[in-house]
Design a protein around this motif. Sequence first.
Motif, PDB file in Angstrom:
ATOM      1  N   ILE A  94       0.841  -1.209   0.000  1.00 56.54           N
ATOM      2  CA  ILE A  94       0.000   0.000   0.000  1.00 56.54           C
ATOM      3  C   ILE A  94       0.865   1.243   0.000  1.00 56.54           C
ATOM      4  O   ILE A  94       0.653   2.165  -0.795  1.00 56.54           O
ATOM      5  CB  ILE A  94      -0.943   0.000   1.215  1.00 56.54           C
ATOM      6  CG1 ILE A  94      -1.883  -1.208   1.185  1.00 56.54           C
ATOM      7  CG2 ILE A  94      -1.764   1.299   1.248  1.00 56.54           C
ATOM      8  CD1 ILE A  94      -2.737  -1.354   2.425  1.00 56.54           C
ATOM      9  N   HIS A 104      -8.238   3.188  -2.616  1.00 53.67           N
ATOM     10  CA  HIS A 104      -8.857   3.457  -1.316  1.00 53.67           C
ATOM     11  C   HIS A 104      -8.530   2.372  -0.280  1.00 53.67           C
ATOM     12  O   HIS A 104      -8.965   2.476   0.867  1.00 53.67           O
ATOM     13  CB  HIS A 104     -10.374   3.583  -1.458  1.00 53.67           C
ATOM     14  CG  HIS A 104     -10.807   4.654  -2.416  1.00 53.67           C
ATOM     15  ND1 HIS A 104     -10.523   5.992  -2.205  1.00 53.67           N
ATOM     16  CD2 HIS A 104     -11.488   4.581  -3.588  1.00 53.67           C
ATOM     17  CE1 HIS A 104     -11.015   6.700  -3.198  1.00 53.67           C
ATOM     18  NE2 HIS A 104     -11.600   5.875  -4.050  1.00 53.67           N
ATOM     19  N   THR A 117      -7.096   0.152   2.613  1.00 55.03           N
ATOM     20  CA  THR A 117      -6.333   0.381   3.839  1.00 55.03           C
ATOM     21  C   THR A 117      -5.690  -0.933   4.279  1.00 55.03           C
ATOM     22  O   THR A 117      -6.027  -2.008   3.773  1.00 55.03           O
ATOM     23  CB  THR A 117      -7.237   0.892   4.968  1.00 55.03           C
ATOM     24  OG1 THR A 117      -8.180  -0.142   5.311  1.00 55.03           O
ATOM     25  CG2 THR A 117      -7.978   2.161   4.567  1.00 55.03           C
ATOM     26  N   HIS A 118      -4.791  -0.822   5.226  1.00 55.12           N
ATOM     27  CA  HIS A 118      -4.135  -2.017   5.764  1.00 55.12           C
ATOM     28  C   HIS A 118      -5.172  -2.997   6.313  1.00 55.12           C
ATOM     29  O   HIS A 118      -5.112  -4.204   6.056  1.00 55.12           O
ATOM     30  CB  HIS A 118      -3.151  -1.592   6.861  1.00 55.12           C
ATOM     31  CG  HIS A 118      -2.178  -2.657   7.261  1.00 55.12           C
ATOM     32  ND1 HIS A 118      -2.533  -3.736   8.059  1.00 55.12           N
ATOM     33  CD2 HIS A 118      -0.853  -2.821   6.996  1.00 55.12           C
ATOM     34  CE1 HIS A 118      -1.477  -4.497   8.253  1.00 55.12           C
ATOM     35  NE2 HIS A 118      -0.439  -3.976   7.631  1.00 55.12           N
ATOM     36  N   ASP A 177      -1.141  10.084   1.120  1.00 56.12           N
ATOM     37  CA  ASP A 177      -2.394   9.339   1.252  1.00 56.12           C
ATOM     38  C   ASP A 177      -2.108   7.845   1.365  1.00 56.12           C
ATOM     39  O   ASP A 177      -2.696   7.142   2.197  1.00 56.12           O
ATOM     40  CB  ASP A 177      -3.286   9.627   0.045  1.00 56.12           C
ATOM     41  CG  ASP A 177      -4.533   8.766   0.010  1.00 56.12           C
ATOM     42  OD1 ASP A 177      -5.250   8.707   1.020  1.00 56.12           O
ATOM     43  OD2 ASP A 177      -4.788   8.129  -1.039  1.00 56.12           O
ATOM     44  N   ARG A 216      -3.032   5.329   4.550  1.00 56.68           N
ATOM     45  CA  ARG A 216      -3.853   4.126   4.401  1.00 56.68           C
ATOM     46  C   ARG A 216      -3.087   2.872   4.828  1.00 56.68           C
ATOM     47  O   ARG A 216      -3.662   1.943   5.388  1.00 56.68           O
ATOM     48  CB  ARG A 216      -4.339   3.994   2.955  1.00 56.68           C
ATOM     49  CG  ARG A 216      -5.376   5.036   2.569  1.00 56.68           C
ATOM     50  CD  ARG A 216      -5.939   4.844   1.174  1.00 56.68           C
ATOM     51  NE  ARG A 216      -4.990   5.216   0.144  1.00 56.68           N
ATOM     52  CZ  ARG A 216      -4.329   4.369  -0.638  1.00 56.68           C
ATOM     53  NH1 ARG A 216      -4.503   3.047  -0.482  1.00 56.68           N
ATOM     54  NH2 ARG A 216      -3.491   4.789  -1.556  1.00 56.68           N
ATOM     55  N   ASN A 261      -3.411   2.445   8.587  1.00 57.65           N
ATOM     56  CA  ASN A 261      -4.775   2.402   9.126  1.00 57.65           C
ATOM     57  C   ASN A 261      -5.317   0.981   9.059  1.00 57.65           C
ATOM     58  O   ASN A 261      -5.462   0.426   7.968  1.00 57.65           O
ATOM     59  CB  ASN A 261      -5.670   3.338   8.307  1.00 57.65           C
ATOM     60  CG  ASN A 261      -7.106   3.366   8.782  1.00 57.65           C
ATOM     61  OD1 ASN A 261      -7.460   2.812   9.811  1.00 57.65           O
ATOM     62  ND2 ASN A 261      -7.966   4.018   8.014  1.00 57.65           N
ATOM     63  N   GLY A 276      -2.820   5.372  12.181  1.00 56.24           N
ATOM     64  CA  GLY A 276      -2.497   6.452  11.273  1.00 56.24           C
ATOM     65  C   GLY A 276      -1.012   6.731  11.168  1.00 56.24           C
ATOM     66  O   GLY A 276      -0.180   6.077  11.787  1.00 56.24           O
ATOM     67  N   ALA A 309      -7.092   9.287   8.147  1.00 55.32           N
ATOM     68  CA  ALA A 309      -7.723   9.288   6.825  1.00 55.32           C
ATOM     69  C   ALA A 309      -7.695  10.689   6.238  1.00 55.32           C
ATOM     70  O   ALA A 309      -7.845  11.685   6.959  1.00 55.32           O
ATOM     71  CB  ALA A 309      -9.166   8.782   6.920  1.00 55.32           C
TER      72      ALA A 309
END
Length: 307
Positions: free
Chosen positions: A119, A153, A155-156, A218, A222, A225, A230, A244
């Motif tokens: 990511i 979009h 996230t982890h 960004d 992500r 998160n 964060g 976010a």
Amino acid sequence: MNKVIVFCNNRMALPAIQILAQHQILSGIGIPDTNTELEQECRHFFGASNISIQKLEQKTLAEVTLNWLQTTQSHYVLLMTFPWKIPASLLNTLPNKFINFHYGLLPQMRGADPIFESIRRQFNETGITIHIVTSEIDKGPILITQKILLDKHITHGLLCTRMANLAAQMSQQLMHLLNQTNLPDGEVQSEHEAMYYNRANLNDVIINWQTMDSKSIDALIRACNPWNKGAYTSHGNWNFRIIAVTDAGQSDTNSTPGTISRGENNECHVHCKDNRKLNISIIHSEEGFFEGNMLFEFGIKSGNYLN
């Protein structure tokens, strides 16, 4: 039917473990002795069955594993999210009996957390590689690979869920191989394509407004998160984390990267080096979780800078 034991350290392994249990080839689950939460969860799901659940200590791993394989009459050990290197003595005694689920593509994504790296580095795809364990970490012959496309979009946490579900599907494929007389040799990894990523340290999860563009920031947020609550940033001596952000369009000024401005709907915007703005949606600090515009309530003003 060949029996297996699973060594794991994260609930991401549970969907695959459940599939193995349903097909009645799972004889045991091994969990590091420090992970009491996962142990309790496994006892809740499998405690009423004949599946044994074992606390593992690193110093006695070889002895315990050998005895356990004998008492359960198991043939293979599957590693899913397991953090320890398997001792060479075990690998020599039981060659080709340890099989790892690597939650990244090999050989391009070797290392401790390919989910974070895929990511953060804005890769277009990742996946799971099932490979035979050798004395060299993440270098064993590949048995099965399946890929996942990454959207902008992800996230982890979302990717961990997708990986968990994919591992459950792949465990069914693996069962067919395990029931053959001999395990296939697997595909030798290409060292020409190999990359190794160390586990993320503090510097890896700090936003650098001066050097990172809006897409890189960004992506880092992500990638952090929710496991790191964060990515870190600061205002003066106050440190907090951004959980976010959303794209807020082109910057109408040549503001220094990291400059804060107030949007039309009281949004908290931060200017980036590529002349784009990010709207800070959610933050985390010692005081709790807040909407991004609460930064103004903490004393940050338009024209101030994030470090």
